[in-house]
Design a protein around this motif. Structure first.
Motif, PDB file in Angstrom:
ATOM      1  N   PRO A 252      17.751 -46.851  57.191  1.00 44.50           N
ATOM      2  CA  PRO A 252      17.728 -46.496  58.423  1.00 44.50           C
ATOM      3  C   PRO A 252      18.625 -45.419  59.051  1.00 44.50           C
ATOM      4  O   PRO A 252      19.718 -45.010  58.377  1.00 44.50           O
ATOM      5  N   CYS A 253      18.229 -44.779  60.170  1.00 42.39           N
ATOM      6  CA  CYS A 253      19.059 -43.747  60.664  1.00 42.39           C
ATOM      7  C   CYS A 253      20.246 -44.109  61.134  1.00 42.39           C
ATOM      8  O   CYS A 253      20.483 -45.262  61.774  1.00 42.39           O
ATOM      9  N   CYS A 256      19.651 -44.107  65.198  1.00 39.82           N
ATOM     10  CA  CYS A 256      18.759 -44.884  65.913  1.00 39.82           C
ATOM     11  C   CYS A 256      18.234 -46.082  65.205  1.00 39.82           C
ATOM     12  O   CYS A 256      17.471 -46.861  65.342  1.00 39.82           O
ATOM     13  N   LYS A 257      18.719 -46.213  63.699  1.00 37.98           N
ATOM     14  CA  LYS A 257      18.162 -47.238  62.944  1.00 37.98           C
ATOM     15  C   LYS A 257      16.730 -47.372  62.504  1.00 37.98           C
ATOM     16  O   LYS A 257      15.954 -48.079  61.686  1.00 37.98           O
ATOM     17  N   ASN A 258      16.024 -46.216  63.062  1.00 37.36           N
ATOM     18  CA  ASN A 258      14.749 -45.829  62.656  1.00 37.36           C
ATOM     19  C   ASN A 258      14.460 -45.590  61.016  1.00 37.36           C
ATOM     20  O   ASN A 258      15.699 -44.944  60.605  1.00 37.36           O
ATOM     21  N   LYS A 261      12.225 -40.497  57.134  1.00 34.74           N
ATOM     22  CA  LYS A 261      10.949 -40.339  56.518  1.00 34.74           C
ATOM     23  C   LYS A 261      11.084 -39.096  55.549  1.00 34.74           C
ATOM     24  O   LYS A 261      12.071 -38.347  55.896  1.00 34.74           O
ATOM     25  N   CYS A 273      14.750 -37.800  60.547  1.00 34.56           N
ATOM     26  CA  CYS A 273      14.576 -39.075  61.410  1.00 34.56           C
ATOM     27  C   CYS A 273      13.514 -38.391  62.271  1.00 34.56           C
ATOM     28  O   CYS A 273      13.871 -37.467  63.225  1.00 34.56           O
ATOM     29  N   THR A 274      12.401 -39.263  62.624  1.00 32.93           N
ATOM     30  CA  THR A 274      11.241 -38.900  63.464  1.00 32.93           C
ATOM     31  C   THR A 274      11.747 -39.168  64.689  1.00 32.93           C
ATOM     32  O   THR A 274      10.950 -38.341  65.568  1.00 32.93           O
ATOM     33  N   GLN A 275      12.647 -39.753  64.976  1.00 36.87           N
ATOM     34  CA  GLN A 275      13.273 -40.146  66.421  1.00 36.87           C
ATOM     35  C   GLN A 275      14.108 -39.120  66.925  1.00 36.87           C
ATOM     36  O   GLN A 275      14.363 -38.520  68.025  1.00 36.87           O
ATOM     37  N   CYS A 276      15.126 -38.929  65.745  1.00 41.18           N
ATOM     38  CA  CYS A 276      16.630 -38.072  66.323  1.00 41.18           C
ATOM     39  C   CYS A 276      16.048 -36.351  66.179  1.00 41.18           C
ATOM     40  O   CYS A 276      16.851 -35.923  66.894  1.00 41.18           O
TER      41      CYS A 276
END
Length: 278
Positions: A252-253, A256-258, A261, A273-276
């Motif tokens: 987990p990031c 953001c915990k995503n 990848k 991190c695909t979100q951050c």
DNA sequence: CGGGGCTCCTGTGCGC
DNA sequence: TGCGCACAGGAGCCCC
């Protein structure tokens, strides 16, 4: 293995322990260590090893330098040995298990061993080391005040290569490798696949301190030691305890915990991190 | 110019 | 357990 923080750690150890030392003996177990930074596949520069070894005897070390991931052992006569540890090279004051590729013996009884599991590391003798192509072609140092957002803006202009690849390009900024490129891009919130020319100045204003912080923090922690890297005493660094993306795929990031990848960019594994990271 | 692929090597870890 | 493959902190070169 070693990127700027690891090479800097070794350089400081060498400088503290070996400045002023005189080489009394130099043993080369693996002559291929003297490829002289020639093309890996192409014709190798012909080097007379025994002549080279004879020439090193009685040379006195004046200073050590680091440029990018290169180390220079400079002698009082101005000549030098340029060393590169590549992936698995180690410089150790004590030879532990296994054979060293080369060994230095000094007048005081001190020793220095060049060990290297994968044998990619190289040594080159030079009478004018700063002018050697391997050194002269290096870009700016990231930690001496020359690295600015404006410099990167200019360097990345027109470049369609990914920002990750451009950070690994030693002719722009030297010393950054796969670990610290990934870490700096994460901290700056920049996706590693972005084209260099697409990175905005506000983003570069984040990237520059991110690069400097990850490198400086790692120097403080004496480098990243997951597999083979150790300092001159054979001790591991601590940076691996503080990385946020490198080696952390599917975890987990921290923001953001995503799940992080892992992708390939120009053949190198890159985690983000695909979100951050936008 | 850029990315893919290959080279220099050896060791580790994973899937089957 | 054993085998084969992918992959590993670097970096140069060739090819398309």
């Amino acid at each position: 293995m070693p990127e700027l923080p690891e090479v800097e750690t070794i350089k400081r150890d060498l400088e503290k322990n070996l400045t002023g030392q005189v080489i009394t003996q130099f043993i080369v177990e693996d002559p291929r260590i003297f490829t002289g930074f020639s093309p890996s596949g192409g014709p190798r520069r012909k080097i007379n090893i025994s002549h080279l070894i004879r020439g090193l005897i009685n040379k006195k070390i004046s200073q050590f330098f680091r440029r990018g991931k290169y180390l220079a052992m400079e002698f009082v006569d101005g000549s030098a040995l340029i060393l590169h540890l590549r992936m698995t090279g180690q410089l150790l004051f004590k030879n532990g298990e296994g054979k060293a590729r080369a060994a230095f013996y000094f007048g005081s009884g001190k020793k220095l061993f060049f060990k290297d599991r994968r044998r990619f590391g190289e040594i080159q003798f030079s009478t004018d080391w700063k002018k050697e192509k391997s050194i002269a072609s290096l870009g700016i140092e990231p930690l001496n005040g020359n690295l600015t957002a404006q410099f990167l803006k200019e360097s990345f202009k027109e470049r369609s290569a990914s920002v990750h690849s451009l950070l690994l390009n030693q002719t722009i900024v030297c010393g950054i490798g796969n670990i610290y490129a990934a870490e700096a891009l994460f901290r700056a919130g920049i996706r590693p696949t972005r084209k260099g020319k697409s990175i905005r100045i506000e983003e570069l204003n984040q990237l520059v301190p991110a690069i400097q912080q990850v490198l400086n923090a790692s120097i403080q922690n004496r480098g990243y030691s997951m597999s083979t890297y150790v300092d001159t005493l054979g001790k591991k660094g601590k940076t691996q305890l503080f990385t946020q993306v490198y080696g952390k795929e599917d975890q987990p990031c921290v923001h953001c915990k995503n799940l992080l990848k892992k992708i390939k960019i120009s053949g190198r594994g890159v985690v983000y991190c695909t979100q951050c990271q936008k």
